[in-house]
Motif scaffolding. Structure first.
Motif, PDB file in Angstrom:
ATOM      1  N   GLU A 114       7.843  62.600   3.017  1.00 55.13           N
ATOM      2  CA  GLU A 114       8.935  62.571   2.051  1.00 55.13           C
ATOM      3  C   GLU A 114       8.933  61.304   1.197  1.00 55.13           C
ATOM      4  O   GLU A 114       9.749  61.162   0.287  1.00 55.13           O
ATOM      5  CB  GLU A 114      10.284  62.666   2.786  1.00 55.13           C
ATOM      6  N   SER A 115       8.022  60.378   1.484  1.00 54.11           N
ATOM      7  CA  SER A 115       8.013  59.100   0.780  1.00 54.11           C
ATOM      8  C   SER A 115       7.422  59.234  -0.618  1.00 54.11           C
ATOM      9  O   SER A 115       6.640  60.144  -0.895  1.00 54.11           O
ATOM     10  CB  SER A 115       7.193  58.065   1.567  1.00 54.11           C
ATOM     11  N   ASN A 116       7.806  58.326  -1.485  1.00 52.69           N
ATOM     12  CA  ASN A 116       7.214  58.248  -2.811  1.00 52.69           C
ATOM     13  C   ASN A 116       6.990  56.778  -3.161  1.00 52.69           C
ATOM     14  O   ASN A 116       7.589  55.884  -2.571  1.00 52.69           O
ATOM     15  CB  ASN A 116       8.097  58.929  -3.858  1.00 52.69           C
ATOM     16  N   VAL A 117       6.097  56.533  -4.125  1.00 53.19           N
ATOM     17  CA  VAL A 117       5.688  55.158  -4.415  1.00 53.19           C
ATOM     18  C   VAL A 117       6.813  54.326  -5.029  1.00 53.19           C
ATOM     19  O   VAL A 117       6.796  53.089  -4.925  1.00 53.19           O
ATOM     20  CB  VAL A 117       4.455  55.124  -5.340  1.00 53.19           C
ATOM     21  N   LEU A 118       7.790  54.963  -5.654  1.00 50.71           N
ATOM     22  CA  LEU A 118       8.884  54.205  -6.262  1.00 50.71           C
ATOM     23  C   LEU A 118       9.808  53.630  -5.197  1.00 50.71           C
ATOM     24  O   LEU A 118      10.113  52.430  -5.201  1.00 50.71           O
ATOM     25  CB  LEU A 118       9.672  55.096  -7.224  1.00 50.71           C
ATOM     26  N   GLU A 119      10.252  54.472  -4.283  1.00 52.46           N
ATOM     27  CA  GLU A 119      11.132  53.996  -3.213  1.00 52.46           C
ATOM     28  C   GLU A 119      10.365  53.135  -2.204  1.00 52.46           C
ATOM     29  O   GLU A 119      10.976  52.338  -1.487  1.00 52.46           O
ATOM     30  CB  GLU A 119      11.802  55.178  -2.523  1.00 52.46           C
ATOM     31  N   ALA A 120       9.036  53.293  -2.165  1.00 57.80           N
ATOM     32  CA  ALA A 120       8.214  52.462  -1.278  1.00 57.80           C
ATOM     33  C   ALA A 120       7.871  51.117  -1.912  1.00 57.80           C
ATOM     34  O   ALA A 120       6.993  50.404  -1.433  1.00 57.80           O
ATOM     35  CB  ALA A 120       6.936  53.196  -0.894  1.00 57.80           C
ATOM     36  N   SER A 121       8.580  50.783  -2.988  1.00 54.93           N
ATOM     37  CA  SER A 121       8.446  49.478  -3.657  1.00 54.93           C
ATOM     38  C   SER A 121       7.057  49.239  -4.223  1.00 54.93           C
ATOM     39  O   SER A 121       6.553  48.111  -4.219  1.00 54.93           O
ATOM     40  CB  SER A 121       8.839  48.343  -2.697  1.00 54.93           C
ATOM     41  N   MET A 122       6.422  50.313  -4.706  1.00 52.66           N
ATOM     42  CA  MET A 122       5.119  50.185  -5.342  1.00 52.66           C
ATOM     43  C   MET A 122       5.107  50.890  -6.698  1.00 52.66           C
ATOM     44  O   MET A 122       4.237  51.721  -6.976  1.00 52.66           O
ATOM     45  CB  MET A 122       4.028  50.765  -4.433  1.00 52.66           C
ATOM     46  N   PRO A 123       6.048  50.589  -7.562  1.00 52.30           N
ATOM     47  CA  PRO A 123       6.112  51.292  -8.850  1.00 52.30           C
ATOM     48  C   PRO A 123       4.905  51.038  -9.741  1.00 52.30           C
ATOM     49  O   PRO A 123       4.602  51.848 -10.617  1.00 52.30           O
ATOM     50  CB  PRO A 123       7.392  50.727  -9.478  1.00 52.30           C
ATOM     51  N   TRP A 124       4.202  49.925  -9.492  1.00 55.30           N
ATOM     52  CA  TRP A 124       3.037  49.583 -10.312  1.00 55.30           C
ATOM     53  C   TRP A 124       1.894  50.595 -10.152  1.00 55.30           C
ATOM     54  O   TRP A 124       1.001  50.682 -11.003  1.00 55.30           O
ATOM     55  CB  TRP A 124       2.541  48.185  -9.938  1.00 55.30           C
ATOM     56  N   ILE A 125       1.919  51.383  -9.080  1.00 61.44           N
ATOM     57  CA  ILE A 125       0.854  52.374  -8.864  1.00 61.44           C
ATOM     58  C   ILE A 125       0.976  53.532  -9.852  1.00 61.44           C
ATOM     59  O   ILE A 125      -0.032  54.072 -10.313  1.00 61.44           O
ATOM     60  CB  ILE A 125       0.908  52.898  -7.413  1.00 61.44           C
ATOM     61  N   ALA A 126       2.192  53.916 -10.167  1.00 62.71           N
ATOM     62  CA  ALA A 126       2.426  55.104 -10.994  1.00 62.71           C
ATOM     63  C   ALA A 126       2.548  54.714 -12.464  1.00 62.71           C
ATOM     64  O   ALA A 126       3.445  53.960 -12.842  1.00 62.71           O
ATOM     65  CB  ALA A 126       3.689  55.817 -10.540  1.00 62.71           C
ATOM     66  N   LYS A 127       1.654  55.236 -13.290  1.00 71.43           N
ATOM     67  CA  LYS A 127       1.687  54.978 -14.728  1.00 71.43           C
ATOM     68  C   LYS A 127       2.421  56.144 -15.399  1.00 71.43           C
ATOM     69  O   LYS A 127       1.821  57.118 -15.845  1.00 71.43           O
ATOM     70  CB  LYS A 127       0.269  54.837 -15.283  1.00 71.43           C
ATOM     71  N   LEU A 128       3.731  56.021 -15.444  1.00 78.05           N
ATOM     72  CA  LEU A 128       4.547  57.125 -15.934  1.00 78.05           C
ATOM     73  C   LEU A 128       4.419  57.358 -17.436  1.00 78.05           C
ATOM     74  O   LEU A 128       4.941  58.349 -17.957  1.00 78.05           O
ATOM     75  CB  LEU A 128       6.010  56.880 -15.570  1.00 78.05           C
ATOM     76  N   ASP A 129       3.726  56.459 -18.144  1.00 81.88           N
ATOM     77  CA  ASP A 129       3.512  56.680 -19.567  1.00 81.88           C
ATOM     78  C   ASP A 129       2.332  57.608 -19.840  1.00 81.88           C
ATOM     79  O   ASP A 129       2.072  57.969 -20.987  1.00 81.88           O
ATOM     80  CB  ASP A 129       3.315  55.345 -20.292  1.00 81.88           C
ATOM     81  N   LYS A 130       1.608  58.019 -18.794  1.00 79.58           N
ATOM     82  CA  LYS A 130       0.528  58.989 -18.959  1.00 79.58           C
ATOM     83  C   LYS A 130       1.123  60.363 -19.263  1.00 79.58           C
ATOM     84  O   LYS A 130       2.239  60.687 -18.849  1.00 79.58           O
ATOM     85  CB  LYS A 130      -0.314  59.078 -17.686  1.00 79.58           C
ATOM     86  N   ASP A 131       0.337  61.179 -19.968  1.00 81.30           N
ATOM     87  CA  ASP A 131       0.818  62.516 -20.321  1.00 81.30           C
ATOM     88  C   ASP A 131       1.173  63.322 -19.080  1.00 81.30           C
ATOM     89  O   ASP A 131       2.206  63.982 -19.034  1.00 81.30           O
ATOM     90  CB  ASP A 131      -0.242  63.267 -21.147  1.00 81.30           C
ATOM     91  N   ASP A 132       0.319  63.263 -18.078  1.00 85.46           N
ATOM     92  CA  ASP A 132       0.584  64.025 -16.862  1.00 85.46           C
ATOM     93  C   ASP A 132      -0.341  63.545 -15.749  1.00 85.46           C
ATOM     94  O   ASP A 132      -1.401  62.961 -16.011  1.00 85.46           O
ATOM     95  CB  ASP A 132       0.355  65.525 -17.099  1.00 85.46           C
ATOM     96  N   PHE A 133       0.071  63.735 -14.527  1.00 85.86           N
ATOM     97  CA  PHE A 133      -0.768  63.514 -13.346  1.00 85.86           C
ATOM     98  C   PHE A 133      -0.095  64.213 -12.178  1.00 85.86           C
ATOM     99  O   PHE A 133       1.095  64.575 -12.255  1.00 85.86           O
ATOM    100  CB  PHE A 133      -0.974  62.020 -13.054  1.00 85.86           C
ATOM    101  N   VAL A 134      -0.853  64.435 -11.126  1.00 84.75           N
ATOM    102  CA  VAL A 134      -0.302  65.116  -9.959  1.00 84.75           C
ATOM    103  C   VAL A 134       0.846  64.285  -9.377  1.00 84.75           C
ATOM    104  O   VAL A 134       0.663  63.113  -9.039  1.00 84.75           O
ATOM    105  CB  VAL A 134      -1.388  65.337  -8.884  1.00 84.75           C
ATOM    106  N   GLY A 135       2.010  64.890  -9.307  1.00 82.70           N
ATOM    107  CA  GLY A 135       3.164  64.197  -8.743  1.00 82.70           C
ATOM    108  C   GLY A 135       4.072  63.535  -9.761  1.00 82.70           C
ATOM    109  O   GLY A 135       5.110  62.972  -9.392  1.00 82.70           O
TER     110      GLY A 135
END
Length: 235
Positions: A114-135
């Protein structure tokens, strides 16, 4: 094709890792020639290898991947050429303490399905400015609904090491859980990681942890306990 079984891997890490690597390969392993998070192909102890410049344990490190039939040869050569540098094997328990000092998470221990990288204090992993990616959709959903919990570091005030899985108590009720906890000889204190309510995910916030029927006080830490700026890793 899954080639996992045909590849061996060894991690050479520590203050003398770079000196040892100069004895094993002709590759330029200086910080300028082989930067942090880079990957290169080279001969190590005469064996074609893939080298990764990473540092799970918090020190300068090189991860070596090579054909598994040469595993014993490479292993023995590393220990032989590093004998005067104090090179010796280390197992999982020292690695768990070292990685905890750096707040490097263990997937499946500090996180679950149920974990995700945002709540796991690793927001730098997810590049939300990309058009799309899994998750991506699920992370956008987390931002929309707000955080339900956050993964933080902590250190206990008394030096007691709580059990992994121990309860974080909030207003007398379960409010989180300890995922990792160890005594750090280098730091001289008990450290750990825990999931806590978002309002407690602040530097120096006070936590109450249930230990053996009583409670222990702890303080939240949001940065790595050891080398917080990663200067050693990148040196």
């Amino acid at each position: 094709v899954d080639i996992t079984g045909s590849v061996a891997a060894v991690n050479v890490a520590g203050p003398n890792a770079r000196e040892l690597m100069t004895r094993l390969t002709d590759l330029d392993v200086s910080n300028e020639g082989f930067t942090y998070l880079d990957a290169k192909h080279a001969q190590v102890a005469g064996v074609p290898s893939l080298l990764l410049r990473i540092g799970f344990v918090g020190e300068v490190g090189y991860e070596l991947h090579f054909p598994s039939p040469y595993g014993e040869h490479v292993w023995d050569t590393i220990l032989e050429r590093g004998a005067d540098l104090g090179a010796r094997p280390f197992g999982l328990e020292p690695q768990r303490i070292l990685r905890l000092e750096k707040m490097h998470i263990l997937i499946g221990q500090d996180t679950d399905s149920e974990s995700n990288v945002l709540e796991a204090s690793m927001p730098w992993i997810a590049k939300l400015d990309k058009d799309d990616f899994v998750g991506k959709w699920s992370l956008e959903h987390v931002l929309e609904r707000g955080f339900r919990e956050q993964l933080v570091g902590f250190e206990t005030e008394s030096g007691v090491v709580p059990l992994e899985g121990g309860q974080i108590v909030v207003d007398g009720k379960p409010g989180g859980r300890v995922t990792s906890a160890r005594w750090s000889d280098h730091l001289g204190r008990a450290i750990g990681m825990a999931w806590v309510p978002p309002d407690l995910a602040e530097e120096d916030a006070e936590l109450t942890i249930k230990v053996d029927g009583s409670v222990e006080r702890a303080r939240v830490r949001l940065r790595p306990f050891f080398d917080p700026d990663g200067e050693k890793l990148r040196s």
